[in-house]
Design a protein around this motif. Structure first.
Motif, PDB file in Angstrom:
ATOM      1  N   ILE A   1       4.764  -5.892   2.173  1.00 34.27           N
ATOM      2  CA  ILE A   1       3.484  -5.407   1.629  1.00 34.27           C
ATOM      3  C   ILE A   1       3.383  -3.942   2.032  1.00 34.27           C
ATOM      4  O   ILE A   1       3.461  -3.611   3.223  1.00 34.27           O
ATOM      5  CB  ILE A   1       2.297  -6.200   2.198  1.00 34.27           C
ATOM      6  CG1 ILE A   1       2.476  -7.690   1.890  1.00 34.27           C
ATOM      7  CG2 ILE A   1       0.986  -5.679   1.607  1.00 34.27           C
ATOM      8  CD1 ILE A   1       1.420  -8.590   2.523  1.00 34.27           C
TER       9      ILE A   1
ATOM     10  N   GLU B   1      -1.723  -1.610  -3.131  1.00 34.23           N
ATOM     11  CA  GLU B   1      -0.676  -1.930  -2.158  1.00 34.23           C
ATOM     12  C   GLU B   1      -0.033  -3.272  -2.501  1.00 34.23           C
ATOM     13  O   GLU B   1      -0.561  -4.331  -2.164  1.00 34.23           O
ATOM     14  CB  GLU B   1      -1.281  -1.929  -0.753  1.00 34.23           C
ATOM     15  CG  GLU B   1      -2.253  -0.761  -0.587  1.00 34.23           C
ATOM     16  CD  GLU B   1      -2.377  -0.210   0.809  1.00 34.23           C
ATOM     17  OE1 GLU B   1      -1.766  -0.756   1.723  1.00 34.23           O
ATOM     18  OE2 GLU B   1      -3.098   0.793   0.957  1.00 34.23           O
TER      19      GLU B   1
ATOM     20  N   LEU C   1      -4.144  -9.630   2.258  1.00 34.78           N
ATOM     21  CA  LEU C   1      -3.328 -10.098   1.125  1.00 34.78           C
ATOM     22  C   LEU C   1      -2.250 -11.054   1.620  1.00 34.78           C
ATOM     23  O   LEU C   1      -2.021 -12.123   1.041  1.00 34.78           O
ATOM     24  CB  LEU C   1      -2.681  -8.905   0.404  1.00 34.78           C
ATOM     25  CG  LEU C   1      -1.840  -9.261  -0.815  1.00 34.78           C
ATOM     26  CD1 LEU C   1      -2.726  -9.414  -2.048  1.00 34.78           C
ATOM     27  CD2 LEU C   1      -0.766  -8.224  -1.101  1.00 34.78           C
TER      28      LEU C   1
ATOM     29  N   THR D   1      -6.367  -4.410   4.404  1.00 30.62           N
ATOM     30  CA  THR D   1      -6.171  -5.134   3.154  1.00 30.62           C
ATOM     31  C   THR D   1      -4.764  -5.723   3.039  1.00 30.62           C
ATOM     32  O   THR D   1      -4.570  -6.744   2.400  1.00 30.62           O
ATOM     33  CB  THR D   1      -6.406  -4.201   1.962  1.00 30.62           C
ATOM     34  OG1 THR D   1      -5.801  -2.953   2.267  1.00 30.62           O
ATOM     35  CG2 THR D   1      -7.868  -4.007   1.682  1.00 30.62           C
ATOM     36  N   GLN D   2      -3.792  -5.054   3.659  1.00 25.30           N
ATOM     37  CA  GLN D   2      -2.421  -5.584   3.578  1.00 25.30           C
ATOM     38  C   GLN D   2      -2.345  -6.930   4.294  1.00 25.30           C
ATOM     39  O   GLN D   2      -1.779  -7.899   3.775  1.00 25.30           O
ATOM     40  CB  GLN D   2      -1.425  -4.605   4.203  1.00 25.30           C
ATOM     41  CG  GLN D   2      -1.260  -3.303   3.426  1.00 25.30           C
ATOM     42  CD  GLN D   2      -0.115  -2.459   3.960  1.00 25.30           C
ATOM     43  OE1 GLN D   2       0.476  -2.756   4.992  1.00 25.30           O
ATOM     44  NE2 GLN D   2       0.188  -1.381   3.256  1.00 25.30           N
TER      45      GLN D   2
ATOM     46  N   TRP E   1      -1.075  -7.866  -5.629  1.00 24.98           N
ATOM     47  CA  TRP E   1      -1.574  -6.502  -5.424  1.00 24.98           C
ATOM     48  C   TRP E   1      -2.741  -6.543  -4.446  1.00 24.98           C
ATOM     49  O   TRP E   1      -3.670  -7.333  -4.623  1.00 24.98           O
ATOM     50  CB  TRP E   1      -2.102  -5.922  -6.746  1.00 24.98           C
ATOM     51  CG  TRP E   1      -1.167  -5.967  -7.919  1.00 24.98           C
ATOM     52  CD1 TRP E   1      -1.005  -6.997  -8.796  1.00 24.98           C
ATOM     53  CD2 TRP E   1      -0.272  -4.929  -8.369  1.00 24.98           C
ATOM     54  NE1 TRP E   1      -0.084  -6.661  -9.768  1.00 24.98           N
ATOM     55  CE2 TRP E   1       0.383  -5.402  -9.527  1.00 24.98           C
ATOM     56  CE3 TRP E   1       0.024  -3.639  -7.905  1.00 24.98           C
ATOM     57  CZ2 TRP E   1       1.323  -4.638 -10.232  1.00 24.98           C
ATOM     58  CZ3 TRP E   1       0.957  -2.879  -8.613  1.00 24.98           C
ATOM     59  CH2 TRP E   1       1.594  -3.383  -9.755  1.00 24.98           C
ATOM     60  N   ALA E   2      -2.674  -5.669  -3.437  1.00 29.80           N
ATOM     61  CA  ALA E   2      -3.850  -5.468  -2.581  1.00 29.80           C
ATOM     62  C   ALA E   2      -4.554  -4.214  -3.074  1.00 29.80           C
ATOM     63  O   ALA E   2      -3.908  -3.272  -3.559  1.00 29.80           O
ATOM     64  CB  ALA E   2      -3.456  -5.296  -1.124  1.00 29.80           C
ATOM     65  N   TYR E   3      -5.862  -4.216  -2.965  1.00 31.24           N
ATOM     66  CA  TYR E   3      -6.668  -3.064  -3.375  1.00 31.24           C
ATOM     67  C   TYR E   3      -7.352  -2.529  -2.128  1.00 31.24           C
ATOM     68  O   TYR E   3      -8.060  -3.269  -1.444  1.00 31.24           O
ATOM     69  CB  TYR E   3      -7.695  -3.500  -4.417  1.00 31.24           C
ATOM     70  CG  TYR E   3      -7.063  -4.216  -5.586  1.00 31.24           C
ATOM     71  CD1 TYR E   3      -6.319  -3.509  -6.527  1.00 31.24           C
ATOM     72  CD2 TYR E   3      -7.166  -5.596  -5.733  1.00 31.24           C
ATOM     73  CE1 TYR E   3      -5.710  -4.168  -7.596  1.00 31.24           C
ATOM     74  CE2 TYR E   3      -6.574  -6.256  -6.800  1.00 31.24           C
ATOM     75  CZ  TYR E   3      -5.848  -5.539  -7.722  1.00 31.24           C
ATOM     76  OH  TYR E   3      -5.246  -6.188  -8.766  1.00 31.24           O
ATOM     77  N   SER E   4      -7.141  -1.245  -1.847  1.00 32.92           N
ATOM     78  CA  SER E   4      -7.598  -0.740  -0.544  1.00 32.92           C
ATOM     79  C   SER E   4      -8.656   0.339  -0.613  1.00 32.92           C
ATOM     80  O   SER E   4      -9.118   0.798   0.419  1.00 32.92           O
ATOM     81  CB  SER E   4      -6.393  -0.226   0.250  1.00 32.92           C
ATOM     82  OG  SER E   4      -5.453  -1.248   0.382  1.00 32.92           O
TER      83      SER E   4
ATOM     84  N   ALA F   1      -3.672 -14.497  -4.126  1.00 30.93           N
ATOM     85  CA  ALA F   1      -3.862 -13.499  -3.062  1.00 30.93           C
ATOM     86  C   ALA F   1      -4.432 -12.200  -3.641  1.00 30.93           C
ATOM     87  O   ALA F   1      -5.267 -11.543  -3.014  1.00 30.93           O
ATOM     88  CB  ALA F   1      -2.535 -13.244  -2.354  1.00 30.93           C
ATOM     89  N   THR F   2      -4.028 -11.862  -4.849  1.00 33.68           N
ATOM     90  CA  THR F   2      -4.545 -10.653  -5.517  1.00 33.68           C
ATOM     91  C   THR F   2      -6.057 -10.766  -5.722  1.00 33.68           C
ATOM     92  O   THR F   2      -6.805  -9.823  -5.445  1.00 33.68           O
ATOM     93  CB  THR F   2      -3.846 -10.476  -6.887  1.00 33.68           C
ATOM     94  OG1 THR F   2      -2.442 -10.384  -6.667  1.00 33.68           O
ATOM     95  CG2 THR F   2      -4.339  -9.249  -7.615  1.00 33.68           C
TER      96      THR F   2
ATOM     97  N   SER G   1      -7.830 -10.339  -2.570  1.00 35.05           N
ATOM     98  CA  SER G   1      -7.820  -8.958  -2.068  1.00 35.05           C
ATOM     99  C   SER G   1      -8.974  -8.138  -2.646  1.00 35.05           C
ATOM    100  O   SER G   1      -9.633  -7.380  -1.929  1.00 35.05           O
ATOM    101  CB  SER G   1      -6.484  -8.290  -2.398  1.00 35.05           C
ATOM    102  OG  SER G   1      -6.560  -6.926  -2.113  1.00 35.05           O
TER     103      SER G   1
END
Ligand code: MLT
Length: 334
Positions: free
Chosen positions: A88, A237, A43, A39-40, A143-146, A264-265, A268
């Protein structure tokens, strides 16, 4: 030596190439803690694409994966001092520099992707952005969501707190996570992210926790066998920018960076929805054995929330900060 004709041709060709591909005026360096496929990276790539579009090709970025620019916690210091542009990293590796974001790593507070999106993209998320600028000199712009941090280990299936006893588990250098494992009866081993794969491989530690997406991106299936679907932390993240760099940008450039971070959020969240189930299936196909915690995780939840939450009210800025998060998620306050 080249004839005048060849030189003329070369000059024309160079001019044509230059006009076809607008040279990026700036190529920002973006540190990424994890490897490719997670996910990083997703993003980061979405951010670069959006930034190039919004700046008409004037701004771009390059991702440096796998902690090439330093361990995640070190990249916060590097960005704060202006020696790094963007990073990130997992939110738990920002908490030591800005304790208020610890609310997002308190066990069993964020219980779904929807919770994570609601908190980070709403008013509370904006307050955390402001606090992090003040405390740590870095600005969260995406924000990335993993997904949930699941527990992996090389020794045995774990479904109860009792099974956990005797395992040596690596955790980030994050007091909340250390205390959570203590509430489950073991003393975890705090260790930098960049050292974790080698420590698992050399059996310095037996296990660790991270989302499926990260386990996959880091190839932990090569050194870990058992997975337990605990859900104590939903991994968030962020993409951070050096505040020094951000303040040096024009208002228009700042707006482009913020808008690209927002795009980008959104990408993600979609990436996680599209990929997580498949990644989990792939890891099982590669031989990982997956278990659910016994009794709907009741013992893990009770122990962690009863003892860990109160210990961190002060550091997150008061019990009311946690209550604000719980209330906005429609859950009972404490
Ligand atoms: C950690 O465990 O230190 C981080 O969650 C790793 C990551 O950024 O994926």
């Amino acid at each position: 030596t080249f004839s005048p004709r060849t030189l003329r041709r070369a000059t024309v060709l160079a001019m044509l190439l230059a006009s076809a591909v607008p040279a990026a005026a700036r190529d920002f360096r973006i540190a990424v803690g994890d490897g490719a496929g997670g996910t990083q990276e997703a993003l980061g790539l979405a951010f670069i694409k959006a930034l190039e579009e919004k700046s008409g090709g004037a701004d771009s970025g390059t991702l440096f994966l796998n902690g090439q620019l330093g361990d995640e916690q070190d990249t916060v210091t590097a960005a704060a001092t202006g020696t790094l542009d963007f990073s990130i990293l997992a939110i738990n590796n920002i908490t030591p520099f800005s304790p208020s974001v610890g609310t997002l790593t308190l066990p069993y507070v964020i219980l779904s992707l929807e919770d994570a999106e609601k908190i980070t993209q709403g008013e509370i998320g904006q307050q955390m952005v402001d606090r992090t600028v003040e405390d740590a000199g870095v600005r969260i712009i995406g924000w990335a969501y993993s997904g949930f941090r699941v527990l992996t280990n090389s020794k045995k299936p774990v479904t109860t707190v009792a099974d956990l006893q005797g395992l040596v588990v690596r955790v980030p250098k994050n007091e909340i996570m250390i205390e959570t494992y203590k509430s489950w009866g073991i003393n975890p081993t705090p260790m930098a992210w960049s050292e974790t794969f080698a420590a698992l491989q050399q059996k310095v530690v037996d296990g660790q926790d991270n989302p499926y997406m990260t386990v996959h991106a880091m190839k932990f299936d090569e050194v870990q066998k058992y997975v337990t679907n605990i859900r104590y932390i939903f991994s968030i993240e962020p993409l951070i920018v050096s505040e020094q760099l951000f303040q040096s940008l024009s208002p228009e450039e700042q707006a482009n960076v913020l808008a690209a971070g927002h795009e980008a959020t959104l990408a993600s969240g979609q990436f996680l929805r599209d990929q997580e189930a498949q990644i989990k299936t792939d890891l099982a196909a590669k031989g990982m054995e997956i278990s659910d915690p016994a009794d709907g995780e009741a013992e893990f939840i009770e122990r962690a929330t009863a003892t860990v939450w109160p210990k961190f009210y002060d550091s997150i800025g008061g019990k009311e900060v946690l209550n604000g998060v719980l209330a906005s998620l429609g859950r009972p306050t404490v």
